[in-house]
Scaffold this motif. Sequence first.
Motif, PDB file in Angstrom:
ATOM      1  N   LYS A 175      44.314  -9.785  16.999  1.00 18.06           N
ATOM      2  CA  LYS A 175      43.277  -9.816  15.962  1.00 18.06           C
ATOM      3  C   LYS A 175      42.167  -8.805  16.281  1.00 18.06           C
ATOM      4  O   LYS A 175      41.738  -8.039  15.410  1.00 18.06           O
ATOM      5  N   THR A 203      43.376  -5.217  15.962  1.00 15.51           N
ATOM      6  CA  THR A 203      43.365  -4.797  14.556  1.00 15.51           C
ATOM      7  C   THR A 203      41.942  -4.458  14.106  1.00 15.51           C
ATOM      8  O   THR A 203      41.723  -3.485  13.390  1.00 15.51           O
ATOM      9  N   ASP A 262      40.963  -1.084  15.545  1.00 14.50           N
ATOM     10  CA  ASP A 262      41.702  -0.048  14.822  1.00 14.50           C
ATOM     11  C   ASP A 262      41.001   0.284  13.508  1.00 14.50           C
ATOM     12  O   ASP A 262      40.741   1.450  13.202  1.00 14.50           O
ATOM     13  N   LYS A 263      40.639  -0.729  12.747  1.00 14.27           N
ATOM     14  CA  LYS A 263      39.941  -0.511  11.471  1.00 14.27           C
ATOM     15  C   LYS A 263      38.561   0.105  11.685  1.00 14.27           C
ATOM     16  O   LYS A 263      38.147   0.985  10.940  1.00 14.27           O
TER      17      LYS A 263
END
Length: 140
Positions: A39, A42, A45-46
């Motif tokens: 989580k 991610t 990454d964003k």
Amino acid sequence: MTLIDFYSGTNNKLHTACRLSAKVIKQNLKVTIYIPDIKVATQIDKLLWSFSSTEFIPHCHVKDSLAPETPVTISQNGDLLTHDDVLINLHDQHPPFFSRFLRLIEISETTSEDAEAARIRYRFYKDRGYEIRHHKLQNT
């Protein structure tokens, strides 16, 4: 021997990791961001895509075929590492493979839980004779 930099006092560990990643790649070094939690991986990454409106931070997951050429990689387990320049640890424990890197960056938030986990990591490195530089951040 790995040089270790501790950055403490941030309100946003992920934002600080992005800022430090940008600084490192400007020095023509590569960065691996270590975070076992899918989580949070991610989220980082964003955030790397949208972190700055004026600069691009090229990044991918370490399993991506472009990882060897990409300045910033995200790793969840330490496998398939493509360089040994700089490791940013976003886990609450020390990475078992940190000593292969020239430099390790540890980031601590202002929460008591995160600060205590950082103190444990700090003692772990100190007890093993690593040189540690400490940087106090002001609400970043």
